[in-house]
Write an enzyme that holds these catalytic residues in place. Sequence first.
Site, short mmCIF file in Angstrom:
data_model
loop_
_atom_site.label_atom_id
_atom_site.label_comp_id
_atom_site.label_asym_id
_atom_site.label_seq_id
_atom_site.Cartn_x
_atom_site.Cartn_y
_atom_site.Cartn_z
CD GLU A 47 -16.70 -25.79 19.83
OE1 GLU A 47 -16.10 -24.70 19.66
OE2 GLU A 47 -17.88 -25.86 20.23
CG ASN A 107 -19.74 -29.14 20.06
OD1 ASN A 107 -18.68 -29.74 19.97
ND2 ASN A 107 -19.85 -27.83 19.82
CE LYS A 124 -20.30 -25.24 23.12
NZ LYS A 124 -19.79 -24.67 21.84
CD GLU A 143 -21.88 -24.30 19.28
OE1 GLU A 143 -21.86 -25.32 19.98
OE2 GLU A 143 -21.14 -23.32 19.48
CB CYS A 169 -16.35 -23.66 22.79
SG CYS A 169 -16.13 -22.01 22.07
CG ASN A 194 -14.25 -23.94 16.51
OD1 ASN A 194 -13.58 -23.87 15.49
ND2 ASN A 194 -14.48 -25.08 17.15
N1 CDV Z 1 -18.15 -22.38 19.79
C1 CDV Z 1 -18.53 -21.56 20.78
O1 CDV Z 1 -19.10 -22.01 21.76
N2 CDV Z 1 -18.29 -20.26 20.62
C2 CDV Z 1 -18.73 -19.24 21.54
C3 CDV Z 1 -18.98 -17.95 20.84
C4 CDV Z 1 -20.15 -18.03 19.95
C5 CDV Z 1 -19.17 -16.82 21.80
C6 CDV Z 1 -17.73 -19.00 22.66
O2 CDV Z 1 -18.17 -18.94 23.81
O3 CDV Z 1 -16.54 -18.82 22.41
#
Ligand code: CDV
Length: 311
Positions: A47, A107, A124, A143, A169, A194
Amino acid sequence: MTRIVRVAAAQQGPNLETDSREVIVTRLLDMMKQAKSKGADLVVYTETALTTFFPRFYAEDRAEMDLWFEREMPNDATRPLFDYAADNKIGFSLGFAELTPDGHHFNTQILVDKDGKTVGKYRKVHLPGHVELEPERRFQHLEKRYFEPGNLGFPVWRTMGGVMGMCICNDRRWPETYRVMGLQGVELVMLGYNTPSWNGLGGPDTPELRHHHSRLSMQAGAYQNATWVVGVAKAGEEAPGYHLMGGSCIINPDGQVVAEAQTEDDEVIVHDCDLDACAFLKNSTFNFDAHRRTEHYGLITERTGAVPPPE
Ligand code: CDV
C-alpha cells in the site's frame, strides 16, 4: 495440468518522508528484477508503495497533501516499472495514492499484466482512522481526511491465467472483502498494508497481537473463500515512534502460511501458487451454490432480536 502462478511478494522497508519517488522506484525495480531472476510471473507491492505513509501527517489545508498523490499512472517516476514489466514479461500490482483528473482522492492499487498494461484498478473501501486532528493519539491516522472510500467495489479480473482480486490493508480485516470476491470465483487476492506495530490510541494491543489479528484475518479470508492471499507489508521505522509491523506472507487456499518475510527490509519472497488448488474447497466445503443458505440468515437475525420479525 496445473495452473501455477509464481508470485513474488515485495515487502518494503521504510519509505522516509524525504525519499523521492525516483529513489523509491529504484528499490521497487530492484525487487522486480530479483523476482524475475527467481522466475516470478507476478510481483505484488505494498500500500502507498511510492511514498511514506503520509496519513500520519496532519494538514489543516488538505490540499497540502496532494504532493503525496499520483495524478497519472504510469508517470515519469514509475514508467521504469512498466517498461521493465513489458520487456521482461512480468506482471505487478502496485499501491499508491491516486488523485483523479476531477479532483477525487483514493487509496488505490492497480494490476498490470505481463505486457505492462494496466488491467485492473481497486480503490480502498474500508478507510480506518479519523478526519480531524486527535492530539491524544501517539500518532495520527488521517486516512478518512485524505481519501474518499473506494467507488469500484471488489471486482475480479480474469488475467495471467487466473481469477485475480485486490484489496488494501484495513480491507483485509473484513470478511465481506474476501466474500464479495469469493462469490466471483477469486483465486488470488493481492493486498498491501501499512500497519503500525502499535495502536495509535494505546490500549491493550501489542505488536504480537497485531500480527496475530493480521494473519487471522488473511488466513480466514483465504480458507473461507478457497483462495490464495498475498499480503505485502511496509516494515520498520518510517519516522521516530512510527514503526510498521511487516510480516509479509503468502497464504494458500487452506489458510496456511506457505512463505513469509524474515526481515523488516526490502525483501522478496516467492511461492508457486497453484490456482487449481482452489478447486477442491470451492467444490466441496465452500461450494456456495450447494451450501450457502442466505435465505435462512434472516431467521438468525430474527431470533437474536436484531431486527423486528417481518409482518
Ligand atoms: N493502512 C491501514 O489501513 N492500516 C490499518 C491500521 C490503522 C489498523 C490496518 O488495518 O492495518
